[in-house]
Design a protein around this motif. Structure first.
Motif, PDB file in Angstrom:
ATOM      1  N   UNK A 197       0.900  -1.201   0.065  1.00 32.30           N
ATOM      2  CA  UNK A 197       0.029  -0.140  -0.198  1.00 32.30           C
ATOM      3  C   UNK A 197       0.747   1.237   0.216  1.00 32.30           C
ATOM      4  N   UNK A 198       1.975   1.149   0.523  1.00 30.00           N
ATOM      5  CA  UNK A 198       2.754   2.606   0.571  1.00 30.00           C
ATOM      6  C   UNK A 198       3.415   2.628  -0.865  1.00 30.00           C
ATOM      7  N   UNK A 199       3.672   1.263  -1.663  1.00 27.05           N
ATOM      8  CA  UNK A 199       3.955   1.820  -2.951  1.00 27.05           C
ATOM      9  C   UNK A 199       2.721   2.402  -3.894  1.00 27.05           C
ATOM     10  N   UNK A 200       1.634   1.915  -3.347  1.00 24.31           N
ATOM     11  CA  UNK A 200       0.403   2.447  -4.128  1.00 24.31           C
ATOM     12  C   UNK A 200       0.353   3.807  -3.939  1.00 24.31           C
ATOM     13  N   UNK A 201       0.575   4.312  -2.682  1.00 24.52           N
ATOM     14  CA  UNK A 201       0.337   5.775  -2.059  1.00 24.52           C
ATOM     15  C   UNK A 201       1.466   6.476  -3.017  1.00 24.52           C
ATOM     16  N   UNK A 202       2.520   5.998  -3.294  1.00 28.23           N
ATOM     17  CA  UNK A 202       3.592   6.729  -3.939  1.00 28.23           C
ATOM     18  C   UNK A 202       3.518   6.680  -5.423  1.00 28.23           C
ATOM     19  N   UNK A 203       3.157   5.411  -6.012  1.00 28.58           N
ATOM     20  CA  UNK A 203       3.302   5.297  -7.383  1.00 28.58           C
ATOM     21  C   UNK A 203       1.916   5.040  -8.097  1.00 28.58           C
ATOM     22  N   UNK A 204       0.821   4.971  -7.205  1.00 30.16           N
ATOM     23  CA  UNK A 204      -0.416   4.736  -7.944  1.00 30.16           C
ATOM     24  C   UNK A 204      -1.009   3.485  -8.213  1.00 30.16           C
ATOM     25  N   UNK A 205       0.221   2.414  -7.897  1.00 34.87           N
ATOM     26  CA  UNK A 205      -0.371   1.006  -8.037  1.00 34.87           C
ATOM     27  C   UNK A 205       0.273  -0.039  -6.958  1.00 34.87           C
ATOM     28  N   UNK A 258       5.015  -7.455  -6.628  1.00 37.31           N
ATOM     29  CA  UNK A 258       6.244  -8.334  -6.218  1.00 37.31           C
ATOM     30  C   UNK A 258       6.174  -8.753  -4.363  1.00 37.31           C
ATOM     31  N   UNK A 259       5.681  -7.533  -3.696  1.00 34.80           N
ATOM     32  CA  UNK A 259       5.182  -8.094  -2.433  1.00 34.80           C
ATOM     33  C   UNK A 259       4.242  -9.199  -2.268  1.00 34.80           C
ATOM     34  N   UNK A 260       3.161  -9.029  -3.202  1.00 31.72           N
ATOM     35  CA  UNK A 260       1.913  -9.996  -3.195  1.00 31.72           C
ATOM     36  C   UNK A 260       2.629 -11.080  -3.651  1.00 31.72           C
ATOM     37  N   UNK A 261       3.450 -11.315  -4.584  1.00 26.59           N
ATOM     38  CA  UNK A 261       4.030 -12.623  -5.028  1.00 26.59           C
ATOM     39  C   UNK A 261       4.888 -13.232  -3.854  1.00 26.59           C
ATOM     40  N   UNK A 262       5.573 -12.356  -3.162  1.00 28.43           N
ATOM     41  CA  UNK A 262       6.462 -12.662  -2.120  1.00 28.43           C
ATOM     42  C   UNK A 262       5.530 -13.391  -0.909  1.00 28.43           C
TER      43      UNK A 262
END
Length: 94
Positions: free
Chosen positions: A53-61, A65-69
């Motif tokens: 979610x931090x990636x989503x907040x910063x980049x919009x998606x 890779x975190x979910x794959x992990x």
């Protein structure tokens, strides 16, 4: 965004190097600490979910890779689901 890796040891002594797109994992896991399997999964789900979610907040998606992990961790953990004493040890943060 700072990426980190963390190594874990499964109940059969195999080790896995894991990925997180955020340092938030440090808030949920401690190197040298062993966790009951279900507690480890709960902590990892929450940490990698927040990281994504931090990636989503910063980049919009979200971070796939975190979910794959997380999916890989869940898959391996399934091998030990029938062992009530199964523990996962956090070896190190990298």
């Amino acid at each position: 965004m700072p990426v980190m890796h963390f190594s874990i040891r499964w109940p059969d002594q195999r080790e896995t190097r894991c990925y997180s797109p955020s340092l938030v994992v440090q808030d949920y896991l401690t190197p040298g600490q062993s966790y009951a399997l279900e507690e480890f999964l709960q902590r990892t789900r929450e940490a990698l979910g927040i990281a994504s979610e931090r990636v989503r907040a910063k980049f919009g998606f979200a971070c796939s890779q975190a979910m794959d992990q997380l999916a890989e961790i869940e898959r391996i953990a399934g091998q030990f689901a029938d062992r009530p004493d199964a523990e996962v040890t956090v070896v190190a943060f990298e």
